[in-house]
Design an enzyme around this catalytic site. Structure first.
Site, short mmCIF file in Angstrom:
data_model
loop_
_atom_site.label_atom_id
_atom_site.label_comp_id
_atom_site.label_asym_id
_atom_site.label_seq_id
_atom_site.Cartn_x
_atom_site.Cartn_y
_atom_site.Cartn_z
N ASP A 142 0.85 -1.19 0.00
CA ASP A 142 0.00 0.00 0.00
C ASP A 142 0.89 1.24 0.00
OD1 ASP A 142 0.92 0.23 2.57
OD2 ASP A 142 -0.99 -0.21 3.53
N SER A 143 0.28 2.39 -0.06
CA SER A 143 1.06 3.62 -0.26
C SER A 143 1.55 4.22 1.05
CB SER A 143 0.19 4.66 -0.96
OG SER A 143 -0.79 5.15 -0.07
N GLY A 144 1.04 3.72 2.17
CA GLY A 144 1.34 4.33 3.46
C GLY A 144 0.32 5.40 3.83
N GLY A 145 -0.42 5.87 2.84
CA GLY A 145 -1.37 6.96 3.08
C GLY A 145 -2.43 6.61 4.11
N ASP A 188 -2.14 8.40 -1.63
CA ASP A 188 -3.47 9.02 -1.67
C ASP A 188 -3.90 9.50 -0.31
OD1 ASP A 188 -3.71 6.41 -0.61
OD2 ASP A 188 -5.85 6.38 -1.08
N GLY A 234 -11.08 4.39 -0.06
CA GLY A 234 -12.04 5.17 0.71
C GLY A 234 -13.35 4.46 0.98
N ASP A 276 -8.32 -7.36 -0.20
CA ASP A 276 -7.44 -7.64 0.94
C ASP A 276 -8.20 -7.26 2.19
OD1 ASP A 276 -6.89 -4.58 0.61
OD2 ASP A 276 -6.10 -5.13 2.57
N CYS A 317 -13.59 -28.50 4.35
CA CYS A 317 -12.40 -27.66 4.18
C CYS A 317 -11.16 -28.54 4.09
CB CYS A 317 -12.30 -26.68 5.34
SG CYS A 317 -10.82 -25.65 5.27
N CYS A 375 -8.04 -27.50 4.69
CA CYS A 375 -6.88 -26.94 5.40
C CYS A 375 -6.34 -27.94 6.43
CB CYS A 375 -7.25 -25.61 6.07
SG CYS A 375 -8.06 -25.77 7.67
N CYS A 392 -8.60 -28.36 9.60
CA CYS A 392 -9.82 -29.16 9.47
C CYS A 392 -9.51 -30.63 9.20
CB CYS A 392 -10.71 -28.59 8.37
SG CYS A 392 -11.40 -26.98 8.82
N HIS A 404 -7.05 -21.95 9.01
CA HIS A 404 -8.40 -22.23 8.50
C HIS A 404 -9.03 -20.99 7.86
CE1 HIS A 404 -12.45 -23.46 7.91
NE2 HIS A 404 -12.82 -22.34 8.55
ZN ZN Z 1 -10.26 -25.45 7.45
#
Ligand code: ZN
Length: 377
Positions: free
Chosen positions: A92-95, A146, A221, A271, A309, A311, A314, A340
């Site tokens: 990211d820009s840090g803004g 920004d 924003g 994100d 799932c 993962c 699980c 998970h």
């Molecule tokens: Zn899982």
């Protein structure tokens, strides 16, 4: 321009499936990007992120600039090397952190003077500095500096911040064109559309930024405290104004239902800290909604969080065991819940992508939201 191929678009919505290429690998979209604030996705290793299907993660310019600082990361050979992550990185820009976390001293059209939230030391960010830091971090995708107004914002301030963001965007492009990447791989630059909750400002911002010619575009924003309806409306409006042949990134979103609705609006990249943060608070995600696994209902429940799932958590552990670990504050509990939740968010984007490719996105979305919402958000 970042190489971006669209493989399919949904006939009944804005949803699309694509792939963009970086020098650290290809990324299929829609994509969820785990957040690695300080150069680590909290509690898990890069290999674990990769095993879960993660191909791009986000690093925070503001935090990495303050700690460990740029010299260390430059001497390491950039953030990829420093943190042992060979896939794509976005910074990211840090803004956003400067405006939301630091103590602001002065904002001018040139830049922002602020005090570190850690030790009060004074620093100055402007477009050149933000680009310079992101060059040293060596991210595959950099974000233009920004100003993100908080919610609610007066119209006059939202417009002023937007105009400043536009001037800064031009400076970021000029600086990036003049100073090439440090480590030999290509660094792409995305512009960020602002305009708060005002449709005319959003239109103005999208028109101006797209005329400048970035590699991709972010919707900034949003998810700053506004009601869900406004988040959805601004996302849908802004996404519709962005070029079809370039990636669209909705910053800081979000909850599973918001991600699904935003994919339908034509967003490609997401994100959010909630899968990792909520994991550490004992909130895990299932196709039937969020599960507060620390609650007594899980105490003697010897089934996985989600039997479907794939993962590590699980496949090997039960709700009762996870609840126990979290209740006695075992670090393993944080790790297992994080693994998970990351899988859930990565799989959510992956399932949406598969549905778009197989021309069944509308039905998939309806079924996902019906099942997910039965237990609230
Ligand atoms: Zn899982």
């Amino acid at each position: 321009m970042i190489p971006f191929t669209l493989q399919a678009t949904d006939a009944d919505s804005g949803a699309r499936a694509g792939t963009f290429q970086t020098d650290h690998g290809a990324v299929n979209t829609p994509v969820f990007m785990p957040v690695g604030t300080y150069g680590a996705v909290k509690t898990v290793t890069p290999e674990e992120v990769e095993t879960a299907g993660g191909r791009i993660i986000l690093g925070n310019t503001y935090h990495l600039y303050l700690r460990p600082g740029l010299e260390v990361i430059r001497h390491a050979g950039g953030l990829h090397e420093f943190m042992g992550w060979n896939n794509a990185l976005l910074t990211d820009s840090g803004g956003f952190q400067v405006f939301s976390l630091a103590k602001l001293n002065n904002i001018t059209d040139a830049g922002v003077t602020f005090q570190s939230h850690i030790d009060g030391s004074r620093h100055y960010f402007d477009p050149r500095q933000s680009m310079q830091i992101q060059r040293i971090l060596g991210s595959d995708i950099m974000m233009a500096f920004d100003e993100c107004p908080p919610y609610p914002a007066e119209r006059a301030y939202a417009e002023e911040a937007m105009q400043r963001t536009h001037r800064w965007a031009e400076q970021c492009l000029e600086y990036t064109a003049a100073e090439g990447p440090i480590y030999g791989h290509t660094q792409y630059l995305f512009g960020i559309v602002q305009g708060s909750t005002f449709p005319d400002l959003r239109r103005m911002s999208a028109a101006h930024l797209t005329s400048l010619g970035f590699d991709g575009y972010a919707i900034g924003g949003v998810a700053v405290g506004e009601p869900k309806q406004e988040l959805r409306q601004m996302t849908a409006l802004t996404a519709s104004l962005l070029p079809e042949e370039q990636p669209r990134y909705l910053m800081g979103v979000g909850k599973p239902a918001d991600i699904v609705e935003s994919i339908a609006a034509g967003v490609d990249m997401f994100d959010c800290v909630i899968p990792t943060r909520n994991a550490r608070n004992g909130l895990v995600y299932t196709p039937d909604g969020r599960l507060p696994v620390r609650n007594a209902t899980s105490a003697d429940d010897h089934t996985p969080i989600d039997p479907d799932c794939t993962c590590y958590t699980c496949r090997h552990f039960t709700r009762a065991y996870l609840r126990h670990l979290l209740n006695v504050n075992e670090i393993l509990g944080h790790r297992l819940a994080t693994l998970h939740n990351l899988q859930f968010f990565l799989d959510l984007a992956g399932a949406a992508r598969a549905a778009i490719l197989e021309s069944r996105f509308g039905a998939w979305k309806t079924e996902f939201l019906r099942r997910y919402r039965e237990n609230g958000e």
